[in-house]
Design a protein around this motif. Structure first.
Motif, mmCIF file in Angstrom:
data_model
loop_
_atom_site.group_PDB
_atom_site.id
_atom_site.type_symbol
_atom_site.label_atom_id
_atom_site.label_comp_id
_atom_site.label_asym_id
_atom_site.label_seq_id
_atom_site.Cartn_x
_atom_site.Cartn_y
_atom_site.Cartn_z
ATOM 1 N N ILE A 6 3.039 -5.383 6.374
ATOM 2 C CA ILE A 6 3.635 -6.705 6.563
ATOM 3 C C ILE A 6 5.060 -6.746 5.978
ATOM 4 C CG2 ILE A 6 1.441 -7.923 6.684
ATOM 5 C CD1 ILE A 6 1.889 -8.870 3.807
ATOM 6 N N GLY A 7 5.661 -5.570 5.791
ATOM 7 C CA GLY A 7 7.064 -5.491 5.420
ATOM 8 C C GLY A 7 7.407 -5.700 3.965
ATOM 9 N N LEU A 8 6.428 -5.676 3.086
ATOM 10 C CA LEU A 8 6.704 -5.962 1.679
ATOM 11 C C LEU A 8 7.548 -4.871 1.023
ATOM 12 C CD1 LEU A 8 3.226 -7.367 0.580
ATOM 13 C CD2 LEU A 8 5.324 -8.657 1.026
ATOM 14 N N GLU A 9 7.164 -3.608 1.247
ATOM 15 C CA GLU A 9 7.906 -2.516 0.617
ATOM 16 C C GLU A 9 9.355 -2.492 1.093
ATOM 17 O OE1 GLU A 9 3.639 -0.907 1.299
ATOM 18 O OE2 GLU A 9 5.090 -2.223 2.298
ATOM 19 N N GLN A 10 9.547 -2.725 2.385
ATOM 20 C CA GLN A 10 10.908 -2.709 2.929
ATOM 21 C C GLN A 10 11.764 -3.830 2.339
ATOM 22 O OE1 GLN A 10 8.117 -2.449 4.527
ATOM 23 N NE2 GLN A 10 8.158 -0.807 6.065
ATOM 24 N N ALA A 11 11.126 -4.922 1.986
ATOM 25 C CA ALA A 11 11.858 -6.043 1.397
ATOM 26 C C ALA A 11 12.089 -5.863 -0.103
ATOM 27 C CB ALA A 11 11.111 -7.352 1.647
ATOM 28 N N GLY A 12 11.525 -4.792 -0.681
ATOM 29 C CA GLY A 12 11.717 -4.526 -2.095
ATOM 30 C C GLY A 12 10.657 -5.088 -3.005
ATOM 31 N N VAL A 13 9.568 -5.590 -2.430
ATOM 32 C CA VAL A 13 8.487 -6.157 -3.244
ATOM 33 C C VAL A 13 7.634 -5.025 -3.806
ATOM 34 C CG1 VAL A 13 6.425 -7.612 -3.224
ATOM 35 C CG2 VAL A 13 8.435 -8.274 -1.888
ATOM 36 N N GLN A 14 7.463 -5.026 -5.106
ATOM 37 C CA GLN A 14 6.689 -3.973 -5.761
ATOM 38 C C GLN A 14 5.185 -4.225 -5.622
ATOM 39 O OE1 GLN A 14 7.878 -3.527 -9.837
ATOM 40 N NE2 GLN A 14 9.968 -2.892 -9.326
ATOM 41 N N LEU A 15 4.453 -3.154 -5.310
ATOM 42 C CA LEU A 15 3.004 -3.210 -5.190
ATOM 43 C C LEU A 15 2.369 -2.293 -6.225
ATOM 44 C CD1 LEU A 15 2.630 -2.911 -1.297
ATOM 45 C CD2 LEU A 15 2.841 -4.996 -2.650
ATOM 46 N N THR A 16 1.129 -2.580 -6.586
ATOM 47 C CA THR A 16 0.376 -1.679 -7.443
ATOM 48 C C THR A 16 -0.158 -0.533 -6.602
ATOM 49 O OG1 THR A 16 -1.739 -2.789 -7.110
ATOM 50 C CG2 THR A 16 -0.312 -3.659 -8.849
ATOM 51 N N GLN A 17 -0.765 0.433 -7.242
ATOM 52 C CA GLN A 17 -1.326 1.571 -6.522
ATOM 53 C C GLN A 17 -2.433 1.128 -5.566
ATOM 54 O OE1 GLN A 17 -2.633 4.720 -9.087
ATOM 55 N NE2 GLN A 17 -2.964 6.174 -7.432
ATOM 56 N N SER A 18 -3.104 0.042 -5.908
ATOM 57 C CA SER A 18 -4.181 -0.474 -5.064
ATOM 58 C C SER A 18 -3.674 -1.351 -3.929
ATOM 59 C CB SER A 18 -5.171 -1.275 -5.917
ATOM 60 O OG SER A 18 -4.511 -2.375 -6.535
#
Length: 380
Positions: free
Chosen positions: A292-304
């Motif tokens: 849903i484009g989160l990584e591309q927008a720079g939003v950090q995610l956990t490993q899960s």
């Protein structure tokens, strides 16, 4: 309280569960231009397939137990037989009617929430939302994702929830091997329900179906039911389960679940087999954050795959917030709702009180229920 701006602030929200709903309502009340994107219906899985229907099912089970035990209070139901003598009727559960009612209640609540948002001036788009950048959301609204709308906004709120975790060796089929979202399609009460997973979801459904009259086997990979709760509370629940006729298999890990004839077979890691009519897989959930484009927008995610947020629901991108089970905070509908409100108030420059986990009240709807707040024994 309302805030005034030279132009109306704009807010785009992906996901209409408790977090997205409350964020939309709060932003609209503050005079913002609000667009909510939801693919399943306002209220999300919490209202349509999770909290509302499951708690209605549990309340029905509690009613069945109350009726069955009423004789101890001197309240007795009798019918006259052919010879004029009283007969004691049996308690029967019409599961098809139970499920029809609870799904109708869930859908009605979803429609009521939708009406509240529309009345507040929120624009609701049905479709799949994706973050294009830190100031825009793209929504696929046509069949097969062929039509697209682009919404630009000053603030984005992500509240996409989570879905039941599925194991490759125990794929749900919606008939005999089920996730908790598929239970409501059953027309008859399971003769023998095997529940894999003894966390909150597994324990609640095991308790409910036992009280509705099913034979229940609860398989736990840990040494106690409800491994996240204090041992004293878990011991009480285990005692009630055993007294009600439930079979508990602690320290047992399900290796595979397959259909066999008119039932299911659960094979444990030690090679033993458990046979039943149905199996509920309650082995956790995964956040709906992929693609849903989160990584591309720079939003950090956990490993899960959960979205990292701080105590005011803010992500690593200043104008993007997140709420609910898709975050790494606390997976409760009430917490999601508070995160949604807090996110909007903070984005609009209002004073907010950061969320504190020790102040969160939680409840587990087994019978008896478990309520917690503050410090547990394990925290001391």
């Amino acid at each position: 309280m309302s805030l005034s701006f030279e132009r109306a602030q704009s807010v785009a929200i992906i996901g209409g569960g408790p977090g997205g709903y409350e964020a939309a309502l709060a932003a609209a009340q503050l005079g913002a231009d609000v667009t909510l994107v939801e693919r399943a219906g306002v209220g999300g899985s919490a209202v349509i397939t999770d909290v509302v229907p499951s708690k209605t099912l549990i309340a029905t089970a509690d009613a069945a137990v109350a009726i069955a035990d009423a004789g101890e209070l001197g309240v007795q139901l009798f019918a006259k037989g052919g010879d004029g003598r009283p007969l004691k009727p049996e308690i029967a559960i019409n599961l098809a009617q139970v499920n029809k009612r609870l799904l109708a209640l869930a859908r009605q609540q979803s429609e009521d929430m939708r009406a509240s948002l529309l009345q507040a001036g929120v624009t609701i788009l049905e479709g799949h939302g994706r973050v294009e950048d830190d100031n825009a959301v793209v929504v696929s609204t046509g069949p097969g994702g062929t039509d697209f709308d682009r919404i630009e906004a000053d603030t984005l709120v992500i509240s996409v929830g989570a879905s039941p975790r599925e194991l490759p060796s125990a794929k749900p089929d919606g008939e005999r091997i089920l996730t908790w979202t598929q239970l409501y399609d059953m027309k008859t009460l399971p003769e023998h329900l095997i529940v894999v997973g003894s966390g909150v979801t597994g324990a609640e459904f095991a308790s409910a179906y036992m009280n509705l009259g099913s034979k229940v086997t609860l398989i736990s990979s840990r040494d106690q039911v409800l491994p996240g709760e204090d041992k004293d509370a878990a011991a009480v629940i285990e005692s009630v389960f055993l007294r009600g006729g439930m079979t508990l298999l602690p320290k047992s890990r399900a290796k595979s679940v397959v259909r066999e004839g008119d039932g299911v077979v659960v094979t444990l890691s030690d090679g033993s087999r458990v046979e039943g009519s149905h199996c509920l897989m309650a082995v956790g959930s995964i956040p709906n954050t992929a693609n849903i484009g989160l990584e591309q927008a720079g939003v950090q995610l956990t490993q899960s795959g959960h979205i990292r947020v701080n105590r005011v629901a803010r992500t690593s991108v200043p104008n993007i917030y997140a709420a609910g089970d898709c975050t790494n905070f606390f997976p409760l509908a009430s917490v999601a709702a508070m995160q949604g409100r807090t996110a909007v108030f903070h984005a609009f420059g209002d004073v907010v009180i950061p969320l504190e986990k020790r102040r969160i009240t939680a409840n587990i709807f087994t019978a008896p229920e478990i309520a917690t707040v503050g410090w547990g024994v394990a925290d001391i």
